[in-house]
Design an enzyme around this catalytic site. Structure first.
Site, PDB file in Angstrom:
ATOM      1  N   CYS A 174       0.832  -1.206   0.000  1.00 25.10           N
ATOM      2  CA  CYS A 174       0.000   0.000   0.000  1.00 25.10           C
ATOM      3  C   CYS A 174       0.866   1.255   0.000  1.00 25.10           C
ATOM      4  O   CYS A 174       1.310   1.710   1.047  1.00 25.10           O
ATOM      5  CB  CYS A 174      -0.941  -0.002   1.204  1.00 25.10           C
ATOM      6  N   CYS A 177      -0.575   4.124   1.977  1.00 23.12           N
ATOM      7  CA  CYS A 177      -0.410   3.999   3.440  1.00 23.12           C
ATOM      8  C   CYS A 177       1.025   4.304   3.859  1.00 23.12           C
ATOM      9  O   CYS A 177       1.257   4.979   4.847  1.00 23.12           O
ATOM     10  CB  CYS A 177      -0.696   2.569   3.921  1.00 23.12           C
ATOM     11  N   ASP A 178       1.978   3.749   3.143  1.00 23.27           N
ATOM     12  CA  ASP A 178       3.348   3.713   3.652  1.00 23.27           C
ATOM     13  C   ASP A 178       4.357   4.573   2.885  1.00 23.27           C
ATOM     14  O   ASP A 178       5.466   4.793   3.360  1.00 23.27           O
ATOM     15  CB  ASP A 178       3.872   2.257   3.607  1.00 23.27           C
TER      16      ASP A 178
END
Ligand code: NAP
Length: 354
Positions: A174, A177-178
């Protein structure tokens, strides 16, 4: 003696991510006393990425869920989360909120309003009868007038041991997300896949990275023309054609430090230094347990049957979050549709006088 009759629940929520727990908050506050079947804590679920608390529990910092700017939540977590669960959580990193912390907070919020929890997997559903009946893996059955399915999806990984070893230490599925974490800034990164998601992830990562290598197993992208052009036009994206990821290289101190790539057309292996490897080879919705009892899309996601509603093909069964959404796939959109499903269930029950 007459057999004791099971009293049906008003609503059962199946799942344990932001959609499920938000649905639980809203249905608890509507006095529906929801029962949440959050999934079992088993090695099988761990390996599949389907443990309780869902995909967010597998990520590190969550920087895009509104309400959690950078700051030290430690004292708040101590005061908000039940002591027995707080003790089991990893130490707070003082940078805002992590995925597991956010999930514990949302779960706790639902519990505070009276949500009850079964920590087991639903293995069978009967939507042909009313009330509906669910069976969990321990053989227990639960009846309910309404059901909200929020079992999410899991990112596909290749299944390499080295990939598993460096998950959350450079390996992720992701980018949103990261991707902005310090370890990925101004460093070369790799994205595996050739679909729209891979291009989107590569494009997103290119904002932070020095170079993004897209690793694709063929000589043509699966992505739509407009997305393929976006990759071609981005000077920071370099597509490595006809390559598959053979191994994530790394060490204990630094996590992932590189990739070894095999050729699908007989060329020698290629090694690239990268600090991050992002898998974008699709997701699998957690719908197998439904065993055909709800209409699914061609990609096995639950089909929402009415625009802007969480209705499914069975009246009284609602779907929320990634299990029905292969497009947005964000914690906040999952929470939003969990709220919608609870409101839809509440109105359905009221209309039926249940
Ligand atoms: P996808 O279209 O199924 O693409 C998956 C990619 O991963 C393909 O290129 C595939 O290679 C590759 N792949 C799959 N298994 C692999 C393996 N074991 N080893 C190596 N490569 C592997 O999935 P997606 O990109 O996640 O897209 C899902 C859906 O969401 C699509 O309908 C897409 O259009 C949509 N979407 C749209 C947007 C947008 O429009 N902005 C953004 C994201 C997603 P092959 O090509 O060789 O099969």
């Amino acid at each position: 003696m007459p057999e004791e009759k099971e009293v049906p629940e008003k609503v059962i929520v199946i799942g344990s991510g932001p959609a499920a727990w938000t649905a639980a908050i809203y249905s608890a506050r509507a006095a529906l006393q929801p029962l949440v079947v959050e999934g079992a804590i088993t090695e099988e679920n761990r390996l599949a990425g389907t443990l309780p608390l869902g995909q967010l529990a597998l990520t590190t910092e969550v920087e895009n869920y509104p309400g959690f700017p950078v700051g030290d939540l430690g004292a708040y977590l101590d005061s908000a989360v039940a002591e027995d669960r707080r003790r089991l959580m990893p130490p707070h990193n003082k940078e805002g909120v992590s995925g597991p912390e956010l999930m514990e907070l949302i779960r706790q919020q639902a519990m505070n309003f009276g949500a009850r929890v079964v920590t087991d997997d639903v293995v069978e559903v009967d939507f042909d009868r009313r009330p509906f009946r669910l069976t969990t893996s321990d053989g227990a059955t639960h009846e309910s007038h309404a059901v909200i399915v929020a079992t999410g999806a899991r990112a596909n990984y290749l299944g390499l041991p080295s990939e598993e070893k460096y998950k959350n230490r450079g390996v992720s599925a992701c980018a949103v997300c990261d991707g902005a974490l310090p370890r990925f800034r101004n460093k070369p990164l790799a994205v595996v896949g050739g679909g729209d998601s891979a291009v989107e992830e590569a494009d997103y990562l290119a904002k932070f990275a020095s170079t993004v290598y897209m690793i694709h197993r063929r000589d043509e992208l699966r992505a739509s023309k407009i997305m393929a052009r976006r990759a071609a036009d981005n000077p920071k994206i370099e597509i490595l054609w006809n390559r598959t990821l053979a191994e994530v290289l790394g060490d204990d101190a630094n996590g992932a430090t590189g990739v070894r790539l095999q050729s699908t057309v007989g060329q020698p292996d290629l090694t690239k230094e990268v600090t991050g490897v992002f898998l974008a080879i699709g997701h699998t919705p957690n719908t197998a347990f439904l065993n055909g009892k709800l209409e699914l899309t061609e990609k096995n996601y639950i089909r929402w049957t009415t625009p802007a509603r969480t209705y499914t093909s069975v009246e009284g069964v609602f779907a929320a979050g990634d299990v029905a959404d292969d497009y947005y796939r964000q914690a906040i959109t999952a929470s939003g549709s969990g709220c919608m499903a609870a409101l839809d269930a509440e109105r359905y029950l009221a209309a039926k006088g249940l």
